[in-house]
Design an enzyme around this catalytic site. Structure first.
Site, mmCIF file in Angstrom:
data_model
loop_
_atom_site.group_PDB
_atom_site.id
_atom_site.type_symbol
_atom_site.label_atom_id
_atom_site.label_comp_id
_atom_site.label_asym_id
_atom_site.label_seq_id
_atom_site.Cartn_x
_atom_site.Cartn_y
_atom_site.Cartn_z
ATOM 1 N N CYS A 4 0.824 -1.343 -0.052
ATOM 2 C CA CYS A 4 0.034 -0.110 0.018
ATOM 3 C C CYS A 4 0.803 1.507 0.073
ATOM 4 O O CYS A 4 1.324 1.606 0.990
ATOM 5 C CB CYS A 4 -0.956 0.220 1.109
ATOM 6 S SG CYS A 4 -1.981 1.465 1.349
ATOM 7 N N CYS A 9 -0.237 4.119 2.297
ATOM 8 C CA CYS A 9 -0.516 4.195 3.810
ATOM 9 C C CYS A 9 -0.326 2.617 4.225
ATOM 10 O O CYS A 9 0.955 2.231 4.317
ATOM 11 C CB CYS A 9 -2.024 5.064 4.121
ATOM 12 S SG CYS A 9 -1.947 4.877 5.938
ATOM 13 N N SER A 10 -1.434 2.294 4.368
ATOM 14 C CA SER A 10 -1.226 0.688 5.088
ATOM 15 C C SER A 10 -2.477 -0.204 5.155
ATOM 16 O O SER A 10 -2.677 -0.843 5.857
ATOM 17 C CB SER A 10 -1.061 0.968 6.829
ATOM 18 O OG SER A 10 -2.327 1.772 7.238
ATOM 19 N N CYS A 11 -3.077 -0.028 3.682
ATOM 20 C CA CYS A 11 -3.948 -0.797 3.449
ATOM 21 C C CYS A 11 -3.601 -2.178 3.272
ATOM 22 O O CYS A 11 -2.461 -2.581 2.883
ATOM 23 C CB CYS A 11 -5.080 -0.357 2.118
ATOM 24 S SG CYS A 11 -5.961 0.863 2.449
#
Lengths: 213, 112
Positions: free
Chosen positions: A113, A116-118
């Protein structure tokens, strides 16, 4: 260039008697105000914490093992990851889709991702720090072979590497290749071989003598 | 290209494809407050108060200096507070009062 990956080491380990830090106080204050305004109840919070605790890479490993032994399930899993998970009783957060990417002799998949952090947390739980830090996010899409090498993974030059960038709505999960020599293993034994990192795509699933590191 | 142009063209989160340092395989056990922060995000999303994209944008609008200095969940909780202010759900004043109350409660508990 801004400072980067220090998010893991400057938060002290919480000791019960130690005064909470500024951000923990902020978190508590926001939560208590939302409870007082009847926007988020303590019960909902507790329930969601239980949900978070129930999501671990073992769920993903079960999916992978089932797909390896059951061609019909594999087909459904690749067609629509979310529907196949729901068939196994794995619930999803509203609106998120799961796309399962199959590794083959010709294609190796890697998920990231960049923004960000998906992450496919319905089936893997919360992501490891390195997945959320700048080096992996920036470089996975630019030089995946170099990044894989840092995980000790070498992919043959004639295998295509596909990097999939996750979004809030679409999450990916890698279906790793079933290792040789596992033909007589049960679904449960197979699931025990499947690691979180193999489902992110940074390492293969290993078995027997291959299983070093 | 000078540095300010780069800042304009790429928001702090937009780092895909940029050069970077080697990946270090760091991990840590989530702290209780970090987990609560995550659960809070999920509940706010399920209640349709703050969705994932608003949360990400909230983090982005902290700016590159804060993004660089705060840890992951420090960024999240700071972003939630700002988004909740923008939506008129919380006010900065009541949050300041509440934070002082939480800190004071803890001081009492530990000195007792």
């Amino acid at each position: 260039m801004h400072t980067h990956d220090h998010s893991h080491d400057h938060t002290p380990i919480a000791v019960p008697d130690e005064a909470p830090g500024y951000y923990e106080i902020l978190e508590t204050a926001v939560r208590e105000l939302l409870a007082a305004k009847q926007i988020v109840s303590p019960g909902e919070m507790r329930q969601q914490l239980e949900v978070l605790d129930s999501r671990t890479p073992q769920l993903g490993a079960k999916l992978v093992a089932k797909a390896w032994v059951n061609p019909g399930f594999k087909e459904r899993l690749l067609a629509d990851g979310r529907v196949a998970c729901e068939e196994m009783g794995i619930t999803f957060y509203e609106n998120t889709q799961l796309t399962v990417l199959e590794n083959t002799e010709k294609v190796h998949n890697l998920i990231v991702c960049t923004l960000c952090s998906c992450y496919p947390r319905e089936v893997l739980g919360l992501p490891p720090d390195w997945y959320k830090l700048a080096p992996y996010r920036s470089r996975a899409v630019r030089e995946p072979r170099a990044v894989l090498a840092e995980f000790g993974t070498t992919i043959s030059e004639d295998v295509e590497i596909r990097v999939s960038d996750s979004t809030a709505m679409i999450r990916y999960l890698v279906l790793p290749q079933r290792p040789a020599g596992t033909e007589f293993m049960t679904e449960e034994e197979l699931a025990a071989l499947v690691t979180r990192d193999a489902m992110i795509g940074v390492v293969p699933v290993r078995f027997g003598k291959e299983r070093v590191q | 290209m000078n540095q300010s142009e780069e800042l304009l063209k790429r928001l702090p989160n937009d780092i895909g494809g940029q050069p970077g340092e080697p990946v270090r395989r760091v991990e840590h056990q989530y702290l209780p407050w970090e987990k609560r922060c995550h659960a809070l995000a999920d509940v706010l999303d399920m209640r349709k108060i703050v969705n994932t994209e608003e949360k990400r944008r909230g983090v982005e609008s902290l700016g590159s200096e804060m993004i660089g200095k705060l840890t992951y969940y420090e960024r999240w909780i700071a972003a939630f507070a700002n988004v909740l202010f923008q939506k008129g759900i919380l006010t900065p004043g009541e949050l300041a009062v509440k934070m002082e109350e939480v800190a004071a409660r803890h001081r009492r508990e530990t000195s007792a």
